[in-house]
Design a protein around this motif. Structure first.
Motif, PDB file in Angstrom:
ATOM      1  N   ALA A   8       0.955  -1.019  -0.013  1.00 13.29           N
ATOM      2  CA  ALA A   8       0.062  -0.024   0.055  1.00 13.29           C
ATOM      3  C   ALA A   8       0.855   1.220   0.022  1.00 13.29           C
ATOM      4  O   ALA A   8       0.458   2.288  -0.276  1.00 13.29           O
ATOM      5  N   THR A   9       2.040   1.192   0.292  1.00 19.32           N
ATOM      6  CA  THR A   9       3.323   2.155   0.152  1.00 19.32           C
ATOM      7  C   THR A   9       3.856   1.991  -0.890  1.00 19.32           C
ATOM      8  O   THR A   9       3.638   1.333  -1.968  1.00 19.32           O
ATOM      9  N   ASP A  10       5.180   2.782  -1.243  1.00 22.05           N
ATOM     10  CA  ASP A  10       5.868   2.572  -2.325  1.00 22.05           C
ATOM     11  C   ASP A  10       6.998   1.775  -2.021  1.00 22.05           C
ATOM     12  O   ASP A  10       7.940   1.549  -2.803  1.00 22.05           O
ATOM     13  N   ILE A  50      -7.656  -4.976   5.276  1.00 23.72           N
ATOM     14  CA  ILE A  50      -8.707  -5.268   5.975  1.00 23.72           C
ATOM     15  C   ILE A  50      -9.307  -4.327   6.783  1.00 23.72           C
ATOM     16  O   ILE A  50      -8.697  -3.978   7.521  1.00 23.72           O
ATOM     17  N   ASN A  51     -10.758  -4.294   6.789  1.00 24.68           N
ATOM     18  CA  ASN A  51     -11.297  -3.165   7.803  1.00 24.68           C
ATOM     19  C   ASN A  51     -11.917  -3.996   8.797  1.00 24.68           C
ATOM     20  O   ASN A  51     -13.030  -4.621   8.625  1.00 24.68           O
ATOM     21  N   PRO A  52     -11.131  -3.947  10.060  1.00 25.13           N
ATOM     22  CA  PRO A  52     -11.872  -4.905  11.204  1.00 25.13           C
ATOM     23  C   PRO A  52     -12.917  -4.465  11.715  1.00 25.13           C
ATOM     24  O   PRO A  52     -13.809  -5.270  12.023  1.00 25.13           O
ATOM     25  N   ARG A  53     -13.689  -3.193  11.289  1.00 20.73           N
ATOM     26  CA  ARG A  53     -14.942  -2.966  11.883  1.00 20.73           C
ATOM     27  C   ARG A  53     -15.934  -3.566  10.852  1.00 20.73           C
ATOM     28  O   ARG A  53     -17.018  -3.809  11.427  1.00 20.73           O
ATOM     29  N   LEU A  54     -15.580  -4.325   9.828  1.00 24.26           N
ATOM     30  CA  LEU A  54     -16.561  -4.854   9.092  1.00 24.26           C
ATOM     31  C   LEU A  54     -16.619  -6.427   9.431  1.00 24.26           C
ATOM     32  O   LEU A  54     -17.726  -7.250   8.863  1.00 24.26           O
ATOM     33  N   ASP A  55     -15.933  -6.881  10.479  1.00 19.07           N
ATOM     34  CA  ASP A  55     -15.826  -8.193  10.939  1.00 19.07           C
ATOM     35  C   ASP A  55     -16.186  -8.176  12.186  1.00 19.07           C
ATOM     36  O   ASP A  55     -15.400  -9.159  13.087  1.00 19.07           O
ATOM     37  N   THR A  56     -17.216  -7.516  12.803  1.00 22.78           N
ATOM     38  CA  THR A  56     -17.304  -7.556  14.465  1.00 22.78           C
ATOM     39  C   THR A  56     -18.462  -8.187  14.785  1.00 22.78           C
ATOM     40  O   THR A  56     -18.242  -8.685  15.853  1.00 22.78           O
TER      41      THR A  56
END
Length: 69
Positions: A8-10, A50-56
């Motif tokens: 996600a970075t260079d 991965i967005n951990p808020r979507l897997d609560t």
């Protein structure tokens, strides 16, 4: 599978040893990566974040999915 993977970075990841190679022209590993690209190498894409808020919510059991619970 390629020899390198984008991030996600260079920076890039060398697959063989999972080394994180920063975008630094003085870094010999970065120079090797640039040569590999110049020779036609295509890195693997970056892994999606991965967005951990979507897997609560806890996962449903098979019985709950089938309505038997």
């Amino acid at each position: 599978m390629a020899e390198y993977q984008l991030t996600a970075t260079d920076a890039v990841i060398r697959i063989a040893d999972q080394a994180l190679i920063p975008n630094d022209e003085a870094n010999l590993d970065w120079q090797a990566y640039q040569q590999w690209r110049a020779d036609g190498g295509v890195p693997d894409p970056a892994q999606p974040t991965i967005n951990p808020r979507l897997d609560t919510k806890p996962a449903k059991t098979a019985a709950e999915i089938l309505g038997a619970a």
